[in-house]
Motif scaffolding. Sequence first.
Motif, PDB file in Angstrom:
ATOM      1  N   PRO A  84       0.817  -1.229   0.000  1.00  0.00           N
ATOM      2  CA  PRO A  84       0.000   0.000   0.000  1.00  0.00           C
ATOM      3  C   PRO A  84       0.849   1.277   0.000  1.00  0.00           C
ATOM      4  N   ARG A  85       1.970   1.264   0.719  1.00  0.00           N
ATOM      5  CA  ARG A  85       2.855   2.427   0.731  1.00  0.00           C
ATOM      6  C   ARG A  85       3.419   2.681  -0.668  1.00  0.00           C
ATOM      7  N   ALA A  86       3.816   1.620  -1.351  1.00  0.00           N
ATOM      8  CA  ALA A  86       4.354   1.764  -2.704  1.00  0.00           C
ATOM      9  C   ALA A  86       3.280   2.275  -3.665  1.00  0.00           C
ATOM     10  N   LEU A  87       2.046   1.829  -3.494  1.00  0.00           N
ATOM     11  CA  LEU A  87       0.964   2.304  -4.356  1.00  0.00           C
ATOM     12  C   LEU A  87       0.669   3.781  -4.115  1.00  0.00           C
ATOM     13  N   ARG A  88       0.754   4.235  -2.851  1.00  0.00           N
ATOM     14  CA  ARG A  88       0.540   5.662  -2.560  1.00  0.00           C
ATOM     15  C   ARG A  88       1.613   6.519  -3.215  1.00  0.00           C
ATOM     16  N   LYS A  89       2.840   6.022  -3.249  1.00  0.00           N
ATOM     17  CA  LYS A  89       3.926   6.779  -3.875  1.00  0.00           C
ATOM     18  C   LYS A  89       3.728   6.874  -5.382  1.00  0.00           C
ATOM     19  N   LEU A  90       3.147   5.848  -5.977  1.00  0.00           N
ATOM     20  CA  LEU A  90       2.926   5.854  -7.419  1.00  0.00           C
ATOM     21  C   LEU A  90       1.768   6.760  -7.818  1.00  0.00           C
ATOM     22  N   ARG A  91       0.820   6.959  -6.908  1.00  0.00           N
ATOM     23  CA  ARG A  91      -0.338   7.789  -7.209  1.00  0.00           C
ATOM     24  C   ARG A  91       0.088   9.240  -7.404  1.00  0.00           C
ATOM     25  N   ARG A  92      -0.575   9.946  -8.272  1.00  0.00           N
ATOM     26  CA  ARG A  92      -0.255  11.347  -8.545  1.00  0.00           C
ATOM     27  C   ARG A  92      -0.551  12.202  -7.323  1.00  0.00           C
ATOM     28  N   PRO A  93       0.312  13.161  -7.041  1.00  0.00           N
ATOM     29  CA  PRO A  93       0.002  14.058  -5.916  1.00  0.00           C
ATOM     30  C   PRO A  93      -1.155  14.993  -6.275  1.00  0.00           C
ATOM     31  N   ALA A  94      -1.916  15.384  -5.277  1.00  0.00           N
ATOM     32  CA  ALA A  94      -3.036  16.292  -5.501  1.00  0.00           C
ATOM     33  C   ALA A  94      -2.495  17.660  -5.910  1.00  0.00           C
ATOM     34  N   LEU A  95      -3.249  18.324  -6.777  1.00  0.00           N
ATOM     35  CA  LEU A  95      -2.849  19.660  -7.205  1.00  0.00           C
ATOM     36  C   LEU A  95      -3.023  20.631  -6.045  1.00  0.00           C
ATOM     37  N   VAL A  96      -1.981  21.377  -5.773  1.00  0.00           N
ATOM     38  CA  VAL A  96      -2.014  22.353  -4.689  1.00  0.00           C
ATOM     39  C   VAL A  96      -1.837  23.738  -5.298  1.00  0.00           C
ATOM     40  N   SER A  97      -2.697  24.624  -4.907  1.00  0.00           N
ATOM     41  CA  SER A  97      -2.599  25.981  -5.412  1.00  0.00           C
ATOM     42  C   SER A  97      -1.366  26.661  -4.854  1.00  0.00           C
ATOM     43  N   GLU A  98      -0.716  27.461  -5.684  1.00  0.00           N
ATOM     44  CA  GLU A  98       0.506  28.122  -5.241  1.00  0.00           C
ATOM     45  C   GLU A  98       0.228  29.446  -4.562  1.00  0.00           C
ATOM     46  N   HIS A  99      -1.017  29.876  -4.505  1.00  0.00           N
ATOM     47  CA  HIS A  99      -1.329  31.142  -3.867  1.00  0.00           C
ATOM     48  C   HIS A  99      -2.483  30.986  -2.881  1.00  0.00           C
ATOM     49  N   GLN A 100      -2.690  32.019  -2.118  1.00  0.00           N
ATOM     50  CA  GLN A 100      -3.764  32.030  -1.125  1.00  0.00           C
ATOM     51  C   GLN A 100      -5.120  32.036  -1.825  1.00  0.00           C
ATOM     52  N   PRO A 101      -6.174  31.720  -1.075  1.00  0.00           N
ATOM     53  CA  PRO A 101      -7.514  31.874  -1.649  1.00  0.00           C
ATOM     54  C   PRO A 101      -7.755  33.333  -2.020  1.00  0.00           C
ATOM     55  N   ILE A 102      -8.481  33.540  -3.087  1.00  0.00           N
ATOM     56  CA  ILE A 102      -8.693  34.892  -3.608  1.00  0.00           C
ATOM     57  C   ILE A 102      -9.450  35.761  -2.603  1.00  0.00           C
ATOM     58  N   GLU A 103     -10.290  35.143  -1.765  1.00  0.00           N
ATOM     59  CA  GLU A 103     -11.020  35.913  -0.752  1.00  0.00           C
ATOM     60  C   GLU A 103     -10.053  36.550   0.238  1.00  0.00           C
ATOM     61  N   CYS A 104      -9.021  35.816   0.633  1.00  0.00           N
ATOM     62  CA  CYS A 104      -8.021  36.349   1.576  1.00  0.00           C
ATOM     63  C   CYS A 104      -7.216  37.470   0.922  1.00  0.00           C
ATOM     64  N   ILE A 105      -6.864  37.284  -0.342  1.00  0.00           N
ATOM     65  CA  ILE A 105      -6.110  38.319  -1.056  1.00  0.00           C
ATOM     66  C   ILE A 105      -6.957  39.587  -1.160  1.00  0.00           C
ATOM     67  N   ALA A 106      -8.253  39.431  -1.479  1.00  0.00           N
ATOM     68  CA  ALA A 106      -9.133  40.592  -1.613  1.00  0.00           C
ATOM     69  C   ALA A 106      -9.273  41.324  -0.277  1.00  0.00           C
ATOM     70  N   ALA A 107      -9.409  40.567   0.809  1.00  0.00           N
ATOM     71  CA  ALA A 107      -9.522  41.201   2.131  1.00  0.00           C
ATOM     72  C   ALA A 107      -8.237  41.962   2.475  1.00  0.00           C
ATOM     73  N   ASP A 108      -7.095  41.369   2.175  1.00  0.00           N
ATOM     74  CA  ASP A 108      -5.825  42.052   2.426  1.00  0.00           C
ATOM     75  C   ASP A 108      -5.684  43.306   1.561  1.00  0.00           C
ATOM     76  N   LEU A 109      -6.118  43.207   0.305  1.00  0.00           N
ATOM     77  CA  LEU A 109      -6.072  44.378  -0.587  1.00  0.00           C
ATOM     78  C   LEU A 109      -6.900  45.529  -0.025  1.00  0.00           C
ATOM     79  N   ARG A 110      -8.126  45.208   0.433  1.00  0.00           N
ATOM     80  CA  ARG A 110      -8.978  46.260   0.986  1.00  0.00           C
ATOM     81  C   ARG A 110      -8.363  46.855   2.252  1.00  0.00           C
TER      82      ARG A 110
END
Length: 125
Positions: A30-56
């Motif tokens: 099972p450990r070997a199968l988890r390593k073979l599975r594709r990693p989940a896509l992770v956003s490189e930036h904060q949620p847009i709601e947080c950015i908008a609040a910081d901008l304001r």
Amino acid sequence: MPQSVAGNVVLFAIAAVAPSALFWAVVNVPRALRKLRRPALVSEHQPIECIAADLRRVRRVLSCFQPGTPAIKRIGARQAYDELLMQACSALDVPHRLGTVPEGVDRDIERMRLEECLRNLGLSV
């Protein structure tokens, strides 16, 4: 007779090794199968709601500076605002030139253009 002894030795070896091999497979496959599975896509930036609040928030700080406020505070707040604008543009795929335009009127115009583009996309700035 020697054939039956060799057969018995092979059967004994299989019986001795099989439980260990089976346990190893149960633990490691099972450990070997988890390593073979594709990693989940992770956003490189904060949620847009947080950015908008910081901008304001930073925009409000910029507009509330009193005369006599040290220049370093004004410059720091303006740079923070520019950085947040660039993050918002990156999150919404809006092209910008904020990193290349020098300080001054041209940069102020680029800020206004970006604020308008972000408002047109539905971001409350």
